[in-house]
Design a protein around this motif. Structure first.
Motif, PDB file in Angstrom:
ATOM      1  N   ASN A 638      22.614   7.052  -4.169  1.00 51.19           N
ATOM      2  CA  ASN A 638      22.544   8.457  -4.546  1.00 51.19           C
ATOM      3  C   ASN A 638      22.473   8.545  -6.054  1.00 51.19           C
ATOM      4  O   ASN A 638      23.221   7.847  -6.756  1.00 51.19           O
ATOM      5  N   PHE A 639      21.576   9.384  -6.538  1.00 47.70           N
ATOM      6  CA  PHE A 639      21.609   9.748  -7.948  1.00 47.70           C
ATOM      7  C   PHE A 639      22.251  11.128  -8.007  1.00 47.70           C
ATOM      8  O   PHE A 639      21.695  12.103  -7.496  1.00 47.70           O
ATOM      9  N   VAL A 640      23.437  11.205  -8.622  1.00 46.91           N
ATOM     10  CA  VAL A 640      24.299  12.373  -8.508  1.00 46.91           C
ATOM     11  C   VAL A 640      24.465  13.037  -9.869  1.00 46.91           C
ATOM     12  O   VAL A 640      24.635  12.365 -10.885  1.00 46.91           O
ATOM     13  N   ILE A 641      24.411  14.366  -9.881  1.00 41.26           N
ATOM     14  CA  ILE A 641      24.669  15.161 -11.083  1.00 41.26           C
ATOM     15  C   ILE A 641      25.917  15.998 -10.834  1.00 41.26           C
ATOM     16  O   ILE A 641      26.019  16.684  -9.808  1.00 41.26           O
ATOM     17  N   ASP A 642      26.881  15.924 -11.747  1.00 42.59           N
ATOM     18  CA  ASP A 642      28.191  16.540 -11.564  1.00 42.59           C
ATOM     19  C   ASP A 642      28.536  17.494 -12.697  1.00 42.59           C
ATOM     20  O   ASP A 642      27.957  17.422 -13.799  1.00 42.59           O
ATOM     21  N   ILE A 659      18.274   8.064  -1.724  1.00 44.14           N
ATOM     22  CA  ILE A 659      17.133   7.221  -1.364  1.00 44.14           C
ATOM     23  C   ILE A 659      17.609   6.049  -0.515  1.00 44.14           C
ATOM     24  O   ILE A 659      18.539   5.316  -0.896  1.00 44.14           O
ATOM     25  N   SER A 660      16.975   5.887   0.627  1.00 39.11           N
ATOM     26  CA  SER A 660      17.112   4.699   1.466  1.00 39.11           C
ATOM     27  C   SER A 660      15.713   4.126   1.648  1.00 39.11           C
ATOM     28  O   SER A 660      14.723   4.753   1.230  1.00 39.11           O
ATOM     29  N   PRO A 661      15.566   2.970   2.255  1.00 42.56           N
ATOM     30  CA  PRO A 661      14.214   2.399   2.395  1.00 42.56           C
ATOM     31  C   PRO A 661      13.226   3.285   3.139  1.00 42.56           C
ATOM     32  O   PRO A 661      12.018   3.135   2.964  1.00 42.56           O
ATOM     33  N   LYS A 662      13.700   4.239   3.943  1.00 41.89           N
ATOM     34  CA  LYS A 662      12.787   5.060   4.744  1.00 41.89           C
ATOM     35  C   LYS A 662      12.839   6.552   4.425  1.00 41.89           C
ATOM     36  O   LYS A 662      12.033   7.312   4.962  1.00 41.89           O
ATOM     37  N   LEU A 663      13.781   6.988   3.587  1.00 43.85           N
ATOM     38  CA  LEU A 663      13.959   8.418   3.403  1.00 43.85           C
ATOM     39  C   LEU A 663      14.366   8.746   1.973  1.00 43.85           C
ATOM     40  O   LEU A 663      15.198   8.054   1.382  1.00 43.85           O
ATOM     41  N   LEU A 664      13.772   9.808   1.416  1.00 44.32           N
ATOM     42  CA  LEU A 664      14.173  10.362   0.129  1.00 44.32           C
ATOM     43  C   LEU A 664      14.530  11.823   0.355  1.00 44.32           C
ATOM     44  O   LEU A 664      13.746  12.575   0.936  1.00 44.32           O
ATOM     45  N   SER A 665      15.705  12.227  -0.118  1.00 41.89           N
ATOM     46  CA  SER A 665      16.114  13.614   0.041  1.00 41.89           C
ATOM     47  C   SER A 665      16.721  14.126  -1.251  1.00 41.89           C
ATOM     48  O   SER A 665      17.257  13.356  -2.058  1.00 41.89           O
ATOM     49  N   VAL A 706      11.971  13.737   2.789  1.00 47.29           N
ATOM     50  CA  VAL A 706      10.621  13.259   3.058  1.00 47.29           C
ATOM     51  C   VAL A 706      10.695  11.769   3.391  1.00 47.29           C
ATOM     52  O   VAL A 706      11.526  11.030   2.852  1.00 47.29           O
ATOM     53  N   LYS A 707       9.851  11.338   4.302  1.00 48.14           N
ATOM     54  CA  LYS A 707       9.802   9.928   4.651  1.00 48.14           C
ATOM     55  C   LYS A 707       9.114   9.141   3.534  1.00 48.14           C
ATOM     56  O   LYS A 707       8.118   9.585   2.966  1.00 48.14           O
TER      57      LYS A 707
END
Length: 772
Positions: A638-642, A659-665, A706-707
């Motif tokens: 996770n790239f997190v902004i706090d 981000i995981s190997p199959k999904l970006l959200s 998105v995949k």
């Protein structure tokens, strides 16, 4: 080539009363470390460096260089001389006359590999990739050769064409140097790997290194019939060696001794003086300063010459008193000391009676740390000083021409009367015709590089490593604030024509993606950044027709215009160190989960109940972030902004990209999943159907996914931009997804960084921009 050389040399030294046209000049090449052109007063910049990353117009921290100034007027100085962006590739360019597509030293963190005679995969030494270097051509011309100072070379130092050497530091082995404990080394302490100052026994947040300034490590090559040995090496030198011994002085002592010996034998000499001055170091005399530009011995200029105060340093174990014989910290003191050493060179040559037959060249390897070093923005990393003094030359004072550091090899070859074989590829152009005739121009373009990023400029336009184009037809006051070209119809036809010519040049050198190592190599991927898919696409376009090059350039320029209105407030390439550094805070109990190795930041999960957390603290609102990442076994990050002060959300989380190997959200955490009320509902297993439906609506409206296909052990690039209530995520240069949600517009964001799940994920080239 030899006939042309003799003709030019005869012309060049007629004014110096050389007895024979074939008499070869002595050559001294001083290659300073990490000094931008703007730091020298002759370049007339309105700004210079006060502290790391701090620009200044304060005259009190301006270097004072009367000797270099005079040398530049009696000889000449070049307005636009380029090296590469960081030490190793610049030194490779200097020594080989080649760019990285030939010698394969692309950056400090990626040097091309080969398989040695034992079958081991290791760095491809320059004497293997490029067997004709400046030391070799000087030797072929009958010169005695000496190398002093910094090496930063892989392999056997005796193979570079230098008969003798005095190296500071000698190397990074601490086991056999009995003379000094000014060294920073890695040690295991209570089960932890720490970087320890041997002088104090205390850990410090810096990288392992040995001292090259005060109380230096010095290794000699081919002195006293010994291949290598530590210095001091005689009873007298051991007796005098101490805290006040200054490495740059030791180098010059050995150089002068070498010059005397060669002059007595009537033999011309070539000195390659790769001084450390300009390069930061750990300040052993003042450990609280950490990594900085340590002070130098005090010197004073009275208008005619320098006086130097002998350093008087007392104390031990990190507690020292310099008794006002050492300056404060600052790069300007290093440049002043270089000026003092150039004065010593001048006096030595006059005393020896060879000033009228010695060429002196002063230059540097890359831009100043914190400003230009390792930067591919505009010409920050590559623009270096170049001053040349050669008796009999026709050029004097300012020269508004283009010069690459690769030009020094053919220049030295021509001065030494050595013809470079026609089938030996090199990228330099000899300066001799320009310096010693009425030729008005030297070359049409200059080039720099950093891995896959290419930097090139002509007289009118420049493309930097971010693929942005700049109008360089006029020089700005600070030497860097060139106007960006975003609409090619608003510049002249000459600008557009030069752009097209430069785009034709680039494909020859653009081999990092396809041929990063020695020819014929097929090695497994190493944990170094390669390139993102957008770069690959751009490069395939660049290798098409000239028409396509124009269209591609215009498309890049349109993309570059989207960067206007933003200011870089933090960036990190993770170079030149082995520790994470003080700019980052790591989650409690997760310290072992983060490290820096081979120029990249590596995170891995160390606690079963939570991913490993690392953050950078900055205050911002609208933001533009870019970084490269590589999955090395990790499952997700996770790239997190706090906002650490926001109490309506769990842990201050405002928004994130996952981000995981199959999904970006992307998600608005403030009004979505991390809002305390929403989080409470998510944890409630007894929601009514209406409540569940409303929760689902909130979650859907605050997230967008998105995949994707993220392949392991391949580098990708993520860009995250927030403007107002819109967040956009770009993967490898293409828009992946965007979302409008009110939480993104939270005005007081204070932290950002990574949370890594799984074995390991690597990050590199982190850039944080905020809205102007």
């Amino acid at each position: 080539m030899k006939l042309r050389f003799c003709t030019l040399l005869c012309c060049a030294f007629a004014y110096a009363n050389i007895a024979q046209a074939t008499e070869r000049p002595n050559i001294i090449l001083v290659f300073a470390d990490d000094i931008s052109a703007r730091e020298l007063p002759i370049y007339g910049s309105s700004t210079w460096t006060e502290g790391r990353g701090n620009d200044s117009s304060n005259p009190a921290v301006r270097a004072n260089t009367p000797v270099l100034d005079q040398m530049a007027e009696d000889g000449c100085w070049v307005k636009t001389a380029w090296a590469s962006v960081v030490c190793s590739p610049s030194r490779a360019m200097m020594m080989t006359g080649r760019f990285a597509h030939l010698h394969k030293w692309w950056n400090n963190s990626y040097k091309g590999r080969y398989r040695d005679e034992k079958g081991k995969i290791t760095t491809w030494p320059l004497y293997e990739s490029s067997p004709l270097q400046i030391g070799h051509v000087a030797q072929q011309g009958g010169y005695a050769t000496y190398w002093a100072g910094k090496t930063q070379m892989a392999g056997d130092l005796s193979q570079f064409g230098f008969a003798q050497g005095c190296f500071t530091p000698g190397n990074l082995e601490d086991k056999d140097n009995p003379f000094t404990d000014f060294k920073i080394v890695k040690k295991m302490v209570d089960g932890q790997k720490l970087v320890i100052n041997e002088d104090t026994g205390e850990p410090y947040d810096t990288y392992d290194q040995h001292g090259w300034y005060f109380f230096p490590h010095v290794r000699l090559m081919n002195h006293d019939d010994k291949d290598f040995q530590w210095w001091p090496n005689t009873p007298e030198s051991i007796e005098s060696f101490g805290l006040g011994t200054y490495g740059p002085d030791v180098e010059l002592d050995f150089i002068f001794d070498f010059m005397d010996r060669q002059h007595e034998q009537g033999k011309p000499f070539f000195v390659y003086h790769t001084t450390h001055l300009g390069h930061g170091a750990f300040d052993w005399l003042n450990p609280k300063n950490g990594q900085t530009w340590p002070g130098t011995p005090v010197i004073e200029w009275d208008g005619d010459g320098y006086t130097r105060t002998e350093p008087n340093i007392t104390g031990d174990n990190g507690d020292y008193d310099t008794h006002d014989t050492v300056t404060d910290i600052g790069i300007h003191h290093h440049i002043n000391y270089l000026d003092y050493q150039m004065w010593l060179y001048r006096n030595k040559l006059q005393k020896m009676g060879i000033a009228d037959n010695t060429i002196v060249i002063f230059c540097a390897d890359n831009g100043t740390a914190g400003y230009g070093k390792n930067s591919h923005e505009k010409q920050k990393g590559v623009h270096v000083p170049l001053i040349i003094y050669a008796p009999g030359m026709t050029k004097h004072g300012e020269q508004n021409v283009l010069v690459n550091m690769s030009d020094l090899l053919p220049t030295i070859a021509e001065l030494a009367g050595v013809a470079i074989p026609g089938d030996y590829a090199h990228n330099g152009e000899s300066l001799v015709p320009f310096l010693f005739t009425d030729r008005p121009k030297h070359r049409d373009w200059v080039y720099g590089y950093s891995r896959e990023r290419q930097i090139i400029r002509g007289e009118l336009v420049m493309k930097d490593g971010n693929d942005r184009w700049w109008d360089v037809s006029a020089e700005p006051a600070d030497l860097i604030s060139f106007p960006e070209i975003t609409n090619w119809n608003e510049v002249s036809e000459l600008h557009r024509a030069e752009r097209d010519e430069l785009l034709v040049v680039l494909p020859e050198f653009d081999l990092f993606d396809t041929e990063p190592d020695a020819p014929g190599s097929d090695f497994p991927s190493k944990a170094d950044k390669k390139t993102d898919e957008s770069k690959k696409n751009d490069k395939s376009t660049n290798k098409s027709t000239n028409k396509n090059k124009k269209e591609n350039s215009a498309a890049k320029s349109a993309s570059a215009s989207d960067n206007q209105g933003w200011t870089v407030v933090f960036e990190d390439q993770y170079e030149d160190r082995s520790e994470v550094g003080t700019d980052y805070s790591i989650g409690r109990g997760m310290e072992d989960g983060w490290s820096v190795a081979d120029g990249v930041l590596i995170g891995r999960q160390t606690r079963e109940d939570h991913g490993s957390v690392i953050r950078v603290e900055r205050d911002f609102d609208d933001v533009d972030i870019q970084f490269d990442f590589q999955f090395q076994g990790g499952t997700r990050f996770n790239f997190v902004i706090d906002d650490e002060n926001e109490k309506s959300v769990h842990a201050g989380h405002i928004c994130r990209v996952s981000i995981s190997p199959k999904l970006l959200s992307i998600s608005d955490d403030k009004t979505g999943s991390m809002n305390l009320e929403v989080r409470k509902q998510r944890q409630n297993k007894n929601l009514s159907s209406d409540e569940a439906a409303k929760l689902a609506e909130i979650m859907e409206s605050t997230q967008s996914a998105v995949k994707v296909e993220i392949k392991p052990n391949q580098w990708h690039n993520l860009r995250v931009r927030i403007k107002g209530d819109v967040m956009k995520a770009f993967l490898d240069g293409e828009l992946a997804t965007s979302l409008r949600s009110p939480g993104f517009d939270h005005p007081t964001k204070t932290k950002l960084g990574f949370t890594v799940n799984g074995e390991s994920i690597a990050f590199d080239n982190f850039i944080l921009k905020v809205a102007n």
